[in-house]
Design a protein around this motif. Structure first.
Motif, short mmCIF file in Angstrom:
data_model
loop_
_atom_site.label_atom_id
_atom_site.label_comp_id
_atom_site.label_asym_id
_atom_site.label_seq_id
_atom_site.Cartn_x
_atom_site.Cartn_y
_atom_site.Cartn_z
N GLY A 90 10.36 1.09 5.70
CA GLY A 90 9.79 1.09 4.36
C GLY A 90 10.25 -0.09 3.53
N VAL A 91 11.54 -0.41 3.57
CA VAL A 91 12.07 -1.54 2.81
C VAL A 91 11.49 -2.85 3.36
CG1 VAL A 91 14.16 -2.83 2.25
CG2 VAL A 91 14.16 -0.34 2.13
N ALA A 92 11.39 -2.98 4.68
CA ALA A 92 10.87 -4.21 5.27
C ALA A 92 9.41 -4.43 4.88
CB ALA A 92 11.02 -4.16 6.79
N GLY A 133 0.81 -1.21 0.00
CA GLY A 133 0.00 0.00 0.00
C GLY A 133 0.84 1.26 0.00
N ILE A 134 0.23 2.33 0.50
CA ILE A 134 0.91 3.63 0.51
C ILE A 134 1.83 3.78 1.71
CG2 ILE A 134 -1.00 4.69 -0.74
CD1 ILE A 134 -1.89 5.92 1.91
N GLY A 135 1.84 2.82 2.61
CA GLY A 135 2.69 2.94 3.79
C GLY A 135 4.16 2.92 3.44
N GLY A 136 4.54 2.10 2.46
CA GLY A 136 5.94 2.03 2.05
C GLY A 136 6.48 3.34 1.51
N GLY A 187 3.35 -1.87 10.55
CA GLY A 187 4.58 -1.33 11.12
C GLY A 187 4.83 0.11 10.74
N VAL A 188 4.21 0.55 9.64
CA VAL A 188 4.39 1.95 9.22
C VAL A 188 3.75 2.90 10.21
CG1 VAL A 188 3.93 3.57 7.33
CG2 VAL A 188 4.52 1.22 6.83
#
Length: 386
Positions: free
Chosen positions: A288-290, A222-225, A300-301
């Motif tokens: 973000g990478v995870a 989604g947009i969290g990354g 987690g974001v």
């Protein structure tokens, strides 16, 4: 892999040499940023654009590290945005042409076939916002270089996971070029990025994030990354807009009210500010990478988002311009005329504690004479280094 390492090493070396070479011409031509007691050359952005763009272009032409269509358009648009910033460095550029120019360049790189027209419009607005967030980090010594290296490296990992080899190579070259630039920009800086380099770096990173997540949307990301990769620049942009709105300042007026400046007000040294900002960038980019690699759930974001909210709320109360940067009381204080200082008393009448007062115009009885506020401020800025 070997060709990518060779391209990155070439970008580091070429950018470091070009950055050192532009110092003397910039000083002789007067292209400097007069933000301290000593002027700092502003052509570091030109060296970065030439180093990164030149190495990437040679890799594309020779076939050693091909960029592909998407990454090639991103590099071309980024160079155009950097040229727009160079106009601002040389002659000054109002905020409206800058925003329009960045928006047009962003519209050129958004993959509409993946996100649609409505999603493309939102992506253009997001790129413009994030680019100006990175631009705000470009003035303090070493900050944008450190944050840019970390973000570009994390974005390269995400692009490689999506088999976007051209974008991964471009991000690796950008990270290496910023590392070479940091050799001259680490506090105290000998060369500054200026608007040219700040806009170029911010555009490549923001546009690269949009391209990666346009192709990763079908994989459940989604947009969290994207937010986690650019959380620091986003938080700084929100902090500046919010604090300026609360004190009644125009949001487009520049000033020392960004997150690195507020950390300096809290007592950190320029090197300490760069290190703290780098550590924060590493933490958010790792999340973000995870999330992108599905090593961590998207929830987690929220840790990154919550931390950003706390930072914005706390730093908005740090005093800037001699006033608290939050609340209507600060705005009223800015508009209220300053009362003149009362005239010093003469030695004819005693003070309330029985001791004689100093004569009019005399220095205090104890302690060194006070320096004028302007001289003291200049001395503090000179000692601070920026």
């Amino acid at each position: 892999m070997l060709y990518g390492i060779l391209a990155a090493a070439s970008a580091l070396l070429v950018t470091a040499v070009l950055t050192a070479a532009v110092r003397v011409p910039a000083q002789r031509l007067g292209i400097v940023e007069r933000r301290r007691m000593r002027p700092v050359p502003l052509l570091g952005g030109v060296a970065l654009v030439c180093g990164v763009g030149g190495v990437a272009w040679l890799g594309e032409r020779s076939g050693v590290a091909p960029l592909g269509e998407e990454a090639g358009r991103l590099l071309l648009a980024g160079a155009a945005v950097g040229g727009l910033g160079l106009i601002g460095d040389l002659w000054g550029l109002p905020w409206v042409p800058r925003v329009v120019g960045v928006a047009c360049a962003a519209a050129f790189v958004v993959p509409y076939e993946e996100v649609g027209v409505l999603g493309g419009a939102g992506a253009v607005a997001w790129i413009v916002f994030v680019v100006h967030g990175f631009k705000g980090l470009g003035r303090p010594d070493g900050v944008l270089g450190v944050v840019g290296v970390v973000t570009a490296f994390g974005l390269s990992v995400c692009a490689a996971a999506e088999v976007l080899d051209g974008l991964a190579a471009l991000c690796s070259v950008l990270a290496a070029g910023l590392t070479g630039f940091l050799m001259q920009n680490w506090p105290p800086a000998r060369v500054a990025l200026g608007e040219c380099g700040a806009l170029f770096v911010g555009f490549l990173l923001a546009g690269g994030v949009v391209q990666v997540y346009a192709y990763a949307a079908g994989h459940g990301v989604g947009i969290g990354g994207p937010f986690a990769l650019t959380a620091l620049a986003t938080a700084d942009a929100v902090l500046v807009l919010l604090s300026r709105r609360l004190v009644g300042r125009e949001p487009w007026r520049s000033g020392p009210d960004h997150l690195p400046h507020r950390l300096r007000r809290l007592g950190l040294t320029p090197v300490g500010v760069a290190v703290v900002m780098g550590v924060c960038a590493v933490a958010s980019v790792v999340v973000g990478v995870a999330v992108h690699m599905l090593w961590m759930r998207a929830g987690g974001v929220w840790w990154v988002a919550g931390t950003a909210v706390v930072v914005v709320a706390g730093m908005s109360r740090v005093r800037v311009y001699g006033l608290a940067a939050s609340g209507a009381q600060g705005a009223r204080a800015m508009s209220r005329p300053r009362r003149p200082d009362p005239a010093p008393a003469t030695g004819r009448f005693p003070a309330a504690d029985g001791r004689p007062r100093a004569a009019s115009g005399a220095a205090p009885a104890t302690g060194a004479p006070r320096r004028p506020d302007g001289v003291a401020a200049l001395k503090r800025r000179s000692q601070a280094g920026w």
